[in-house]
Design an enzyme around this catalytic site. Sequence first.
Site, mmCIF file in Angstrom:
data_model
loop_
_atom_site.group_PDB
_atom_site.id
_atom_site.type_symbol
_atom_site.label_atom_id
_atom_site.label_comp_id
_atom_site.label_asym_id
_atom_site.label_seq_id
_atom_site.Cartn_x
_atom_site.Cartn_y
_atom_site.Cartn_z
ATOM 1 N N CYS A 11 -24.138 -9.191 -72.441
ATOM 2 C CA CYS A 11 -23.342 -8.399 -73.398
ATOM 3 C C CYS A 11 -24.251 -7.627 -74.363
ATOM 4 O O CYS A 11 -24.959 -6.724 -73.940
ATOM 5 C CB CYS A 11 -22.348 -9.299 -74.121
ATOM 6 S SG CYS A 11 -20.985 -8.358 -74.882
ATOM 7 N N HIS A 25 -18.954 -11.359 -69.667
ATOM 8 C CA HIS A 25 -19.188 -12.761 -70.004
ATOM 9 C C HIS A 25 -18.691 -13.672 -68.893
ATOM 10 O O HIS A 25 -17.667 -14.352 -69.026
ATOM 11 C CB HIS A 25 -18.463 -13.114 -71.302
ATOM 12 C CG HIS A 25 -19.045 -12.504 -72.531
ATOM 13 N ND1 HIS A 25 -20.151 -13.026 -73.174
ATOM 14 C CD2 HIS A 25 -18.680 -11.408 -73.234
ATOM 15 C CE1 HIS A 25 -20.440 -12.271 -74.226
ATOM 16 N NE2 HIS A 25 -19.572 -11.287 -74.281
ATOM 17 N N GLU A 68 -19.808 -16.384 -68.272
ATOM 18 C CA GLU A 68 -19.940 -17.762 -68.741
ATOM 19 C C GLU A 68 -18.742 -18.247 -69.554
ATOM 20 O O GLU A 68 -18.646 -19.449 -69.856
ATOM 21 C CB GLU A 68 -21.215 -17.901 -69.587
ATOM 22 C CG GLU A 68 -21.113 -17.414 -71.025
ATOM 23 C CD GLU A 68 -21.191 -15.899 -71.196
ATOM 24 O OE1 GLU A 68 -21.144 -15.429 -72.349
ATOM 25 O OE2 GLU A 68 -21.283 -15.180 -70.172
#
Length: 305
Positions: free
Chosen positions: A142, A235, A237
Amino acid sequence: MPLRLPDKLPAIDILKNENIFVMDSTRAHAQDIRPLRIVILNLMPLKITTETDLIRLLSNTPLQMDINFMKLRSHTSKNTPIEHMMMFYRDFADMRSEKFDGMIVTGAPVEQMEYEDVNYWDEITDIFDWARTHVTSTLFICWAAQAGLYHYYGVPKYPLEKKMFGIFPQYALEKRLPIFRGFDDVFMMPHSRHTEIRRDDILQHPELSLIAESPDSGVSIVMARGGREFFITGHLEYAPNTLDHEYRRDRDIRSDVDLPRNYYKDDNPDLPPLVSWRAHANLFYNNWVNYYVYQETPYDITSIH
Protein backbone atom coordinates in the site's frame (compact mmCIF):
# COMPACT_ATOMS: atom_id res chain seq x y z
CA MET A 1 6.22 -25.80 9.35
CA PRO A 2 5.99 -23.31 12.23
CA LEU A 3 7.38 -19.82 12.47
CA ARG A 4 9.97 -18.84 15.05
CA LEU A 5 8.38 -15.99 16.95
CA PRO A 6 9.52 -14.03 19.99
CA ASP A 7 8.34 -15.59 23.25
CA LYS A 8 5.05 -14.07 24.50
CA LEU A 9 4.21 -12.28 21.23
CA PRO A 10 0.39 -11.79 21.35
CA ALA A 11 -0.03 -13.27 17.86
CA ILE A 12 1.08 -16.68 19.17
CA ASP A 13 -2.02 -17.26 21.31
CA ILE A 14 -4.34 -15.64 18.75
CA LEU A 15 -3.16 -17.92 15.95
CA LYS A 16 -3.05 -21.05 18.11
CA ASN A 17 -6.75 -20.46 18.72
CA GLU A 18 -7.17 -20.49 14.91
CA ASN A 19 -5.39 -23.88 14.80
CA ILE A 20 -2.33 -22.38 13.12
CA PHE A 21 0.97 -23.97 14.16
CA VAL A 22 3.46 -21.45 15.48
CA MET A 23 6.54 -21.97 17.62
CA ASP A 24 8.15 -19.66 20.13
CA SER A 25 11.89 -19.09 20.19
CA THR A 26 12.58 -21.45 23.08
CA ARG A 27 11.25 -24.50 21.24
CA ALA A 28 12.59 -23.48 17.83
CA HIS A 29 16.20 -23.40 19.01
CA ALA A 30 16.04 -27.18 19.48
CA GLN A 31 15.67 -27.70 15.70
CA ASP A 32 18.89 -27.96 13.69
CA ILE A 33 17.69 -25.94 10.67
CA ARG A 34 18.73 -22.59 9.28
CA PRO A 35 15.40 -20.76 9.24
CA LEU A 36 14.70 -18.02 6.74
CA ARG A 37 15.18 -14.65 8.39
CA ILE A 38 12.20 -12.38 7.70
CA VAL A 39 12.04 -8.79 8.94
CA ILE A 40 8.78 -6.83 9.12
CA LEU A 41 8.89 -3.03 9.19
CA ASN A 42 5.46 -2.39 10.68
CA LEU A 43 4.27 1.19 10.05
CA MET A 44 0.60 0.58 10.84
CA PRO A 45 -0.89 2.19 13.96
CA LEU A 46 -2.45 -1.02 15.36
CA LYS A 47 0.73 -3.04 15.28
CA ILE A 48 -0.51 -6.16 17.04
CA THR A 49 -3.32 -6.53 14.49
CA THR A 50 -0.90 -6.16 11.56
CA GLU A 51 1.61 -8.56 13.13
CA THR A 52 -1.12 -11.18 13.46
CA ASP A 53 -2.39 -10.66 9.89
CA LEU A 54 1.06 -11.13 8.38
CA ILE A 55 2.10 -14.02 10.60
CA ARG A 56 -1.15 -15.81 9.73
CA LEU A 57 -0.13 -15.78 6.04
CA LEU A 58 3.54 -16.55 6.58
CA SER A 59 2.65 -19.59 8.65
CA ASN A 60 1.12 -21.36 5.63
CA THR A 61 4.41 -22.63 4.20
CA PRO A 62 6.55 -25.74 4.86
CA LEU A 63 9.60 -23.57 5.62
CA GLN A 64 10.73 -22.48 9.04
CA MET A 65 11.07 -18.71 9.40
CA ASP A 66 12.58 -16.52 12.06
CA ILE A 67 10.37 -13.40 12.28
CA ASN A 68 11.94 -10.09 13.34
CA PHE A 69 10.18 -6.75 13.86
CA MET A 70 11.77 -3.43 12.96
CA LYS A 71 10.74 0.03 14.11
CA LEU A 72 11.75 3.56 13.29
CA ARG A 73 13.78 5.66 15.67
CA SER A 74 12.33 8.83 14.14
CA HIS A 75 8.70 7.92 14.90
CA THR A 76 6.96 6.79 18.10
CA SER A 77 3.81 4.72 17.83
CA LYS A 78 0.86 6.20 19.74
CA ASN A 79 -1.51 3.27 19.36
CA THR A 80 0.59 0.36 20.60
CA PRO A 81 1.81 0.00 24.21
CA ILE A 82 5.41 1.07 24.68
CA GLU A 83 6.03 -2.19 26.56
CA HIS A 84 5.08 -4.15 23.43
CA MET A 85 7.40 -2.08 21.25
CA MET A 86 10.30 -2.44 23.68
CA MET A 87 9.82 -6.20 24.01
CA PHE A 88 9.37 -7.21 20.37
CA TYR A 89 10.78 -4.44 18.13
CA ARG A 90 14.26 -3.18 17.41
CA ASP A 91 15.35 0.10 15.83
CA PHE A 92 16.63 0.01 12.28
CA ALA A 93 19.87 1.55 13.54
CA ASP A 94 20.44 -1.56 15.65
CA MET A 95 19.68 -3.94 12.76
CA ARG A 96 21.43 -2.35 9.82
CA SER A 97 24.48 -4.59 10.02
CA GLU A 98 22.28 -7.70 9.71
CA LYS A 99 21.03 -9.43 6.56
CA PHE A 100 17.63 -10.99 5.91
CA ASP A 101 16.19 -13.43 3.42
CA GLY A 102 12.92 -11.50 3.11
CA MET A 103 11.40 -8.22 4.20
CA ILE A 104 7.86 -6.83 4.40
CA VAL A 105 7.17 -3.10 4.67
CA THR A 106 3.57 -2.34 5.61
CA GLY A 107 1.31 0.52 4.70
CA ALA A 108 1.05 3.66 6.83
CA PRO A 109 -1.70 6.25 7.47
CA VAL A 110 0.22 9.08 5.77
CA GLU A 111 -0.73 8.59 2.12
CA GLN A 112 -2.38 12.01 1.72
CA MET A 113 0.83 13.77 2.78
CA GLU A 114 3.65 14.61 0.43
CA TYR A 115 6.39 12.03 0.88
CA GLU A 116 8.98 14.54 2.01
CA ASP A 117 6.57 15.91 4.64
CA VAL A 118 6.35 12.56 6.43
CA ASN A 119 8.43 12.97 9.58
CA TYR A 120 10.26 9.68 9.08
CA TRP A 121 10.88 10.02 5.33
CA ASP A 122 14.67 10.29 5.65
CA GLU A 123 14.89 7.19 7.82
CA ILE A 124 12.57 5.10 5.67
CA THR A 125 14.41 5.94 2.46
CA ASP A 126 17.60 4.94 4.24
CA ILE A 127 15.92 1.60 4.98
CA PHE A 128 14.79 1.25 1.35
CA ASP A 129 18.38 1.74 0.17
CA TRP A 130 19.69 -0.68 2.83
CA ALA A 131 17.18 -3.37 1.77
CA ARG A 132 18.66 -3.51 -1.73
CA THR A 133 21.94 -4.86 -0.38
CA HIS A 134 20.78 -6.63 2.79
CA VAL A 135 17.56 -8.45 1.76
CA THR A 136 16.93 -11.06 -0.93
CA SER A 137 13.32 -10.04 -1.67
CA THR A 138 11.08 -7.29 -0.26
CA LEU A 139 7.30 -6.85 -0.30
CA PHE A 140 6.09 -3.23 -0.15
CA ILE A 141 2.40 -2.89 0.79
CA CYS A 142 0.00 0.00 0.00
CA TRP A 143 1.66 3.30 1.06
CA ALA A 144 5.03 1.58 1.27
CA ALA A 145 4.53 0.41 -2.34
CA GLN A 146 3.84 3.95 -3.47
CA ALA A 147 6.75 5.30 -1.43
CA GLY A 148 9.14 2.66 -2.77
CA LEU A 149 8.15 3.29 -6.37
CA TYR A 150 8.61 7.03 -5.83
CA HIS A 151 11.97 6.71 -4.08
CA TYR A 152 13.52 4.15 -6.43
CA TYR A 153 11.94 5.17 -9.75
CA GLY A 154 10.33 8.60 -9.32
CA VAL A 155 6.79 7.23 -9.91
CA PRO A 156 4.27 9.81 -8.62
CA LYS A 157 1.04 9.20 -6.73
CA TYR A 158 -2.26 10.94 -7.43
CA PRO A 159 -5.19 11.80 -5.14
CA LEU A 160 -8.46 9.96 -5.80
CA GLU A 161 -11.80 11.75 -5.91
CA LYS A 162 -13.25 9.04 -3.68
CA LYS A 163 -11.53 6.51 -1.48
CA MET A 164 -10.76 3.15 -3.12
CA PHE A 165 -12.49 1.01 -0.54
CA GLY A 166 -13.58 -2.59 -0.88
CA ILE A 167 -12.67 -5.89 -2.51
CA PHE A 168 -11.81 -5.70 -6.21
CA PRO A 169 -11.11 -8.28 -8.95
CA GLN A 170 -7.52 -8.43 -10.17
CA TYR A 171 -6.04 -9.95 -13.31
CA ALA A 172 -2.52 -11.36 -13.59
CA LEU A 173 -0.79 -9.97 -16.68
CA GLU A 174 2.14 -12.39 -16.57
CA LYS A 175 0.49 -15.63 -15.53
CA ARG A 176 3.61 -17.75 -15.96
CA LEU A 177 5.50 -15.96 -13.20
CA PRO A 178 6.11 -18.18 -10.15
CA ILE A 179 4.35 -15.62 -7.92
CA PHE A 180 1.07 -16.57 -9.68
CA ARG A 181 1.47 -20.35 -9.65
CA GLY A 182 -1.85 -21.92 -8.75
CA PHE A 183 -3.80 -18.67 -9.26
CA ASP A 184 -7.19 -18.52 -10.94
CA ASP A 185 -7.76 -16.17 -13.88
CA VAL A 186 -9.31 -13.64 -11.50
CA PHE A 187 -8.35 -13.05 -7.88
CA MET A 188 -9.73 -10.62 -5.33
CA MET A 189 -7.79 -8.08 -3.28
CA PRO A 190 -8.87 -5.66 -0.53
CA HIS A 191 -8.06 -1.98 -1.07
CA SER A 192 -8.33 0.96 1.29
CA ARG A 193 -6.58 4.07 0.02
CA HIS A 194 -7.05 7.71 -1.00
CA THR A 195 -4.31 7.84 -3.65
CA GLU A 196 -3.19 5.82 -6.64
CA ILE A 197 -0.27 5.13 -8.94
CA ARG A 198 -1.01 4.99 -12.66
CA ARG A 199 -0.34 2.44 -15.34
CA ASP A 200 1.25 4.88 -17.80
CA ASP A 201 3.83 5.97 -15.23
CA ILE A 202 4.81 2.36 -14.54
CA LEU A 203 5.15 1.54 -18.24
CA GLN A 204 7.60 4.41 -18.73
CA HIS A 205 10.15 2.48 -16.68
CA PRO A 206 11.58 -0.63 -18.38
CA GLU A 207 12.95 -1.75 -15.00
CA LEU A 208 9.38 -2.16 -13.74
CA SER A 209 6.95 -4.92 -14.70
CA LEU A 210 3.23 -4.35 -14.20
CA ILE A 211 2.18 -7.91 -13.38
CA ALA A 212 -1.40 -7.47 -12.10
CA GLU A 213 -4.10 -4.83 -12.43
CA SER A 214 -7.82 -4.27 -12.07
CA PRO A 215 -10.37 -2.42 -14.22
CA ASP A 216 -11.78 -1.02 -10.97
CA SER A 217 -8.82 -0.43 -8.66
CA GLY A 218 -6.07 0.07 -11.25
CA VAL A 219 -2.44 -0.92 -10.74
CA SER A 220 -2.31 -3.89 -8.41
CA ILE A 221 1.16 -5.49 -8.31
CA VAL A 222 4.44 -4.22 -9.77
CA MET A 223 7.62 -6.30 -9.81
CA ALA A 224 11.21 -5.10 -10.10
CA ARG A 225 14.72 -6.57 -10.13
CA GLY A 226 13.55 -10.04 -11.09
CA GLY A 227 11.38 -10.40 -8.01
CA ARG A 228 13.68 -8.85 -5.46
CA GLU A 229 10.99 -6.16 -5.08
CA PHE A 230 7.21 -6.43 -5.19
CA PHE A 231 4.99 -3.37 -4.84
CA ILE A 232 1.40 -4.25 -3.87
CA THR A 233 -1.18 -1.46 -3.83
CA GLY A 234 -3.78 -3.41 -1.84
CA HIS A 235 -3.96 -5.52 1.29
CA LEU A 236 -3.99 -9.25 0.69
CA GLU A 237 -3.04 -9.63 4.36
CA TYR A 238 -6.30 -8.14 5.69
CA ALA A 239 -8.35 -10.26 8.06
CA PRO A 240 -12.05 -10.82 7.22
CA ASN A 241 -13.28 -8.05 9.53
CA THR A 242 -10.66 -5.35 8.86
CA LEU A 243 -12.72 -3.33 6.35
CA ASP A 244 -15.78 -3.73 8.55
CA HIS A 245 -13.95 -2.16 11.50
CA GLU A 246 -12.67 0.65 9.27
CA TYR A 247 -16.13 1.33 7.83
CA ARG A 248 -17.81 1.48 11.24
CA ARG A 249 -15.05 3.65 12.70
CA ASP A 250 -15.33 6.21 9.89
CA ARG A 251 -19.13 6.09 9.75
CA ASP A 252 -19.28 7.08 13.42
CA ILE A 253 -17.32 10.28 12.80
CA ARG A 254 -18.37 11.29 9.26
CA SER A 255 -21.54 11.23 7.18
CA ASP A 256 -19.94 10.69 3.74
CA VAL A 257 -18.57 7.18 4.24
CA ASP A 258 -19.48 4.68 1.52
CA LEU A 259 -19.90 0.97 2.05
CA PRO A 260 -16.84 -1.06 1.09
CA ARG A 261 -17.58 -2.49 -2.35
CA ASN A 262 -18.01 -6.22 -2.99
CA TYR A 263 -17.67 -6.91 0.72
CA TYR A 264 -20.92 -7.41 2.63
CA LYS A 265 -23.43 -9.98 1.48
CA ASP A 266 -26.19 -8.11 -0.40
CA ASP A 267 -24.32 -4.88 0.50
CA ASN A 268 -25.90 -5.16 3.93
CA PRO A 269 -23.48 -4.18 6.74
CA ASP A 270 -25.66 -6.08 9.21
CA LEU A 271 -24.60 -9.29 7.47
CA PRO A 272 -21.09 -10.72 7.83
CA PRO A 273 -18.47 -9.97 5.16
CA LEU A 274 -17.96 -12.41 2.31
CA VAL A 275 -14.32 -13.48 2.39
CA SER A 276 -13.24 -13.79 -1.26
CA TRP A 277 -9.48 -13.15 -1.08
CA ARG A 278 -8.09 -15.44 1.62
CA ALA A 279 -7.11 -18.42 -0.58
CA HIS A 280 -5.15 -16.27 -3.04
CA ALA A 281 -3.58 -14.30 -0.20
CA ASN A 282 -2.18 -17.52 1.26
CA LEU A 283 -1.03 -18.65 -2.17
CA PHE A 284 0.66 -15.34 -2.94
CA TYR A 285 2.67 -15.31 0.28
CA ASN A 286 3.51 -19.00 -0.07
CA ASN A 287 4.78 -18.42 -3.62
CA TRP A 288 6.79 -15.38 -2.54
CA VAL A 289 8.49 -17.24 0.30
CA ASN A 290 9.19 -20.32 -1.81
CA TYR A 291 10.18 -18.94 -5.22
CA TYR A 292 11.58 -15.48 -4.44
CA VAL A 293 13.05 -15.96 -0.98
CA TYR A 294 13.91 -19.61 -0.28
CA GLN A 295 14.88 -20.54 -3.84
CA GLU A 296 16.98 -17.40 -4.36
CA THR A 297 18.63 -16.64 -1.04
CA PRO A 298 22.13 -18.01 -0.34
CA TYR A 299 22.61 -20.54 2.45
CA ASP A 300 25.29 -18.24 3.84
CA ILE A 301 23.09 -15.26 4.59
CA THR A 302 26.10 -12.93 4.74
CA SER A 303 26.45 -13.45 0.96
CA ILE A 304 23.32 -11.41 0.21
CA HIS A 305 24.24 -8.30 -1.74
